[in-house]
Write a protein that holds these residues in place. Structure first.
Motif, PDB file in Angstrom:
ATOM      1  N   ASN A 106      -1.756   8.505  -7.088  1.00 11.82           N
ATOM      2  CA  ASN A 106      -0.881   9.649  -7.355  1.00 11.82           C
ATOM      3  C   ASN A 106      -0.102  10.047  -6.106  1.00 11.82           C
ATOM      4  O   ASN A 106       1.121  10.227  -6.151  1.00 11.82           O
ATOM      5  CB  ASN A 106      -1.714  10.820  -7.862  1.00 11.82           C
ATOM      6  N   LEU A 107      -0.795  10.186  -4.995  1.00 11.69           N
ATOM      7  CA  LEU A 107      -0.132  10.595  -3.757  1.00 11.69           C
ATOM      8  C   LEU A 107       0.880   9.555  -3.303  1.00 11.69           C
ATOM      9  O   LEU A 107       1.960   9.891  -2.810  1.00 11.69           O
ATOM     10  CB  LEU A 107      -1.169  10.836  -2.663  1.00 11.69           C
ATOM     11  N   GLY A 108       0.533   8.267  -3.472  1.00 11.19           N
ATOM     12  CA  GLY A 108       1.411   7.196  -3.026  1.00 11.19           C
ATOM     13  C   GLY A 108       2.809   7.287  -3.609  1.00 11.19           C
ATOM     14  O   GLY A 108       3.801   6.995  -2.932  1.00 11.19           O
ATOM     15  N   ALA A 109       2.918   7.702  -4.870  1.00  7.24           N
ATOM     16  CA  ALA A 109       4.225   7.795  -5.517  1.00  7.24           C
ATOM     17  C   ALA A 109       5.090   8.861  -4.860  1.00  7.24           C
ATOM     18  O   ALA A 109       6.301   8.669  -4.656  1.00  7.24           O
ATOM     19  CB  ALA A 109       4.054   8.098  -7.007  1.00  7.24           C
ATOM     20  N   TYR A 110       4.501   9.982  -4.505  1.00  8.97           N
ATOM     21  CA  TYR A 110       5.265  11.062  -3.870  1.00  8.97           C
ATOM     22  C   TYR A 110       5.619  10.713  -2.422  1.00  8.97           C
ATOM     23  O   TYR A 110       6.719  11.022  -1.953  1.00  8.97           O
ATOM     24  CB  TYR A 110       4.478  12.367  -3.936  1.00  8.97           C
ATOM     25  N   ILE A 111       4.683  10.056  -1.729  1.00  4.41           N
ATOM     26  CA  ILE A 111       4.950   9.649  -0.357  1.00  4.41           C
ATOM     27  C   ILE A 111       6.060   8.601  -0.326  1.00  4.41           C
ATOM     28  O   ILE A 111       6.860   8.551   0.606  1.00  4.41           O
ATOM     29  CB  ILE A 111       3.672   9.110   0.304  1.00  4.41           C
ATOM     30  N   THR A 112       6.101   7.758  -1.356  1.00  2.34           N
ATOM     31  CA  THR A 112       7.146   6.735  -1.427  1.00  2.34           C
ATOM     32  C   THR A 112       8.526   7.356  -1.313  1.00  2.34           C
ATOM     33  O   THR A 112       9.370   6.918  -0.516  1.00  2.34           O
ATOM     34  CB  THR A 112       7.053   5.951  -2.750  1.00  2.34           C
ATOM     35  N   GLU A 113       8.790   8.375  -2.098  1.00  3.79           N
ATOM     36  CA  GLU A 113      10.111   8.995  -2.097  1.00  3.79           C
ATOM     37  C   GLU A 113      10.389   9.758  -0.809  1.00  3.79           C
ATOM     38  O   GLU A 113      11.523   9.790  -0.328  1.00  3.79           O
ATOM     39  CB  GLU A 113      10.247   9.926  -3.301  1.00  3.79           C
ATOM     40  N   ILE A 114       9.354  10.365  -0.239  1.00  4.91           N
ATOM     41  CA  ILE A 114       9.550  11.096   1.016  1.00  4.91           C
ATOM     42  C   ILE A 114       9.887  10.137   2.151  1.00  4.91           C
ATOM     43  O   ILE A 114      10.840  10.352   2.914  1.00  4.91           O
ATOM     44  CB  ILE A 114       8.289  11.912   1.354  1.00  4.91           C
TER      45      ILE A 114
END
Length: 231
Positions: A106-114
């Motif tokens: 879950n976190l990986g997806a948000y970090i990807t965009e950041i």
């Protein structure tokens, strides 16, 4: 009728509280570390990869960011053990392991965009200068693009990490004995619901404040000229 606050019964089960707090910290540290690695790899795939790589990373990001974490948690909890069993592997992941997997994905997806936003903020001239020095692509990414990209988005990254720590409370629904799960057990034994969750809320607040201070200290060491890196 006057309600009288009684914290005594809650503090008598402080062993459960501290054990849950430790589990929450462990979950957060591991999930943040794994999620950052996943996000960085996927950000590079989206920013520099070919059509296939970009499509895979984009599909992953959109799938995770447009579905609730609770649904993702249940998919991992009930789907992954069945998949492992189909492969014939004599492994049955524990709820703790499944929680880490779900949190990291879950976190990986948000970090990807950041991180991708940070990579795209790097001037093209810097990359061209590195290419003129015959640096290899992975050297350009790790030495030229990634460090300033992380500096540019550090505030967003640290905020997302804190949100992830707070969001880890959801894994209590799969019987992971973290802080929220400990609170549920204590209030069921003491019937002091308000006092129990007041204490737990204070602990989450303290954890968030501590993480904020840690991220600010890291920013001050890495980029002393940017005192407001953590917003």
């Amino acid at each position: 009728m006057t309600y009288v606050l009684q914290f005594g019964p809650v503090f008598q089960r402080s062993d459960l509280i501290w054990a849950g707090l430790l589990t929450t910290i462990q979950l957060s540290v591991i999930a943040i570390s794994a999620g950052f690695v996943i996000g960085t790899v996927c950000a590079r795939m989206r920013a520099e990869g070919g059509t296939v790589s970009r499509t895979i990373a984009a599909t992953y990001v959109e799938a995770i960011r447009n579905t609730p974490f609770l649904a993702q948690l249940f998919l991992v909890t009930f789907g992954l053990p069945q998949f492992v069993a189909m492969l014939g592997a004599p492994i049955r992941p524990s709820p703790y392991t499944l929680a880490i997997i779900a949190l990291s994905i879950n976190l990986g997806a948000y970090i990807t965009e950041i991180v991708r936003a940070g990579l795209e903020s790097i001037p093209r001239q810097q990359v061209e200068a590195a290419q003129s020095l015959a640096l290899k692509p992975h050297q350009i990414f790790l030495r030229i693009k990634l460090p300033p990209a992380l500096a540019n988005v550090y505030s967003a990254l640290s905020g997302q990490f804190i949100l992830q720590m707070l969001g880890s409370s959801i894994v209590s629904v799969i019987a992971v004995q973290e802080l929220t799960s400990a609170a549920g057990r204590i209030q069921s034994e003491t019937f002091r619901t308000f006092e129990t969750y007041l204490v737990v809320a204070a602990l989450y607040f303290g954890l968030a404040f501590l993480l904020r201070a840690i991220f600010y200290a890291i920013a001050s060491m890495l980029w002393p000229w940017r005192r407001k890196t953590v917003g």
